[in-house]
Scaffold this motif. Structure first.
Motif, PDB file in Angstrom:
ATOM      1  N   ASN A  34      -8.175  16.516 -24.623  1.00 20.25           N
ATOM      2  CA  ASN A  34      -9.377  16.183 -23.861  1.00 20.25           C
ATOM      3  C   ASN A  34     -10.461  17.228 -24.048  1.00 20.25           C
ATOM      4  OD1 ASN A  34      -8.256  13.862 -22.798  1.00 20.25           O
ATOM      5  ND2 ASN A  34      -7.380  14.939 -21.066  1.00 20.25           N
ATOM      6  N   HIS A  60     -18.037  12.123 -25.124  1.00 22.82           N
ATOM      7  CA  HIS A  60     -17.216  13.002 -24.297  1.00 22.82           C
ATOM      8  C   HIS A  60     -17.913  13.321 -22.980  1.00 22.82           C
ATOM      9  CE1 HIS A  60     -14.825  16.487 -23.064  1.00 22.82           C
ATOM     10  NE2 HIS A  60     -13.867  15.881 -23.735  1.00 22.82           N
ATOM     11  N   THR A  61     -19.223  13.456 -23.009  1.00 22.61           N
ATOM     12  CA  THR A  61     -19.975  13.672 -21.770  1.00 22.61           C
ATOM     13  C   THR A  61     -19.795  12.483 -20.836  1.00 22.61           C
ATOM     14  OG1 THR A  61     -21.580  15.109 -22.853  1.00 22.61           O
ATOM     15  CG2 THR A  61     -22.288  14.038 -20.802  1.00 22.61           C
ATOM     16  N   TYR A  63     -17.294  10.352 -20.900  1.00 29.08           N
ATOM     17  CA  TYR A  63     -15.882  10.393 -20.505  1.00 29.08           C
ATOM     18  C   TYR A  63     -15.689  11.343 -19.324  1.00 29.08           C
ATOM     19  CZ  TYR A  63     -11.057  12.132 -20.772  1.00 29.08           C
ATOM     20  OH  TYR A  63      -9.789  12.549 -20.465  1.00 29.08           O
ATOM     21  N   GLN A  64     -16.282  12.512 -19.401  1.00 27.39           N
ATOM     22  CA  GLN A  64     -16.156  13.487 -18.306  1.00 27.39           C
ATOM     23  C   GLN A  64     -16.776  12.957 -17.021  1.00 27.39           C
ATOM     24  OE1 GLN A  64     -17.848  16.964 -20.326  1.00 27.39           O
ATOM     25  NE2 GLN A  64     -15.891  17.974 -19.936  1.00 27.39           N
ATOM     26  N   GLU A  65     -17.906  12.260 -17.133  1.00 24.65           N
ATOM     27  CA  GLU A  65     -18.543  11.684 -15.956  1.00 24.65           C
ATOM     28  C   GLU A  65     -17.651  10.602 -15.329  1.00 24.65           C
ATOM     29  OE1 GLU A  65     -22.296  10.372 -17.487  1.00 24.65           O
ATOM     30  OE2 GLU A  65     -23.126  12.412 -17.516  1.00 24.65           O
ATOM     31  N   ASN A  68     -14.326  12.958 -14.262  1.00 25.56           N
ATOM     32  CA  ASN A  68     -14.494  14.289 -13.663  1.00 25.56           C
ATOM     33  C   ASN A  68     -13.555  15.331 -14.258  1.00 25.56           C
ATOM     34  OD1 ASN A  68     -16.646  14.130 -11.904  1.00 25.56           O
ATOM     35  ND2 ASN A  68     -15.401  13.268 -10.268  1.00 25.56           N
ATOM     36  N   ASN A  69     -13.433  15.320 -15.581  1.00 26.17           N
ATOM     37  CA  ASN A  69     -12.566  16.295 -16.268  1.00 26.17           C
ATOM     38  C   ASN A  69     -13.304  17.584 -16.489  1.00 26.17           C
ATOM     39  OD1 ASN A  69     -10.306  14.695 -16.421  1.00 26.17           O
ATOM     40  ND2 ASN A  69     -11.078  13.653 -18.233  1.00 26.17           N
TER      41      ASN A  69
END
Length: 69
Positions: A34, A60-61, A63-65, A68-69
């Motif tokens: 990740n 990836h940004t 995905y993080q949103e 919340n990674n």
């Protein structure tokens, strides 16, 4: 959910995310990380173009949103 599984939902789209998803799906050795820097390093080792790396960072940004990674 890891990034590899997350990006797979775009595999049927004719978009940059879809292109990335198909590349990931076609690579049986694509890493299950990740960490965007680890993924980027892997893709660079596979001779990914700069546009692919840029799409990776955009995806990836998002995905993080989503997670919340």
């Amino acid at each position: 959910m890891n990034f590899k599984k997350w990006i797979a939902k775009f595999v049927n789209l004719q978009t940059p995310y879809g292109d990335l998803a198909r590349d990931v799906k076609a690579d049986n050795n694509f890493i299950d990380s990740n960490d965007v820097e680890e993924i980027e390093y892997y893709m660079i080792q596979k001779n990914a173009c700069i546009d692919c790396i840029n799409v990776l960072h955009q995806a990836h940004t998002e995905y993080q949103e989503d997670y919340n990674n």
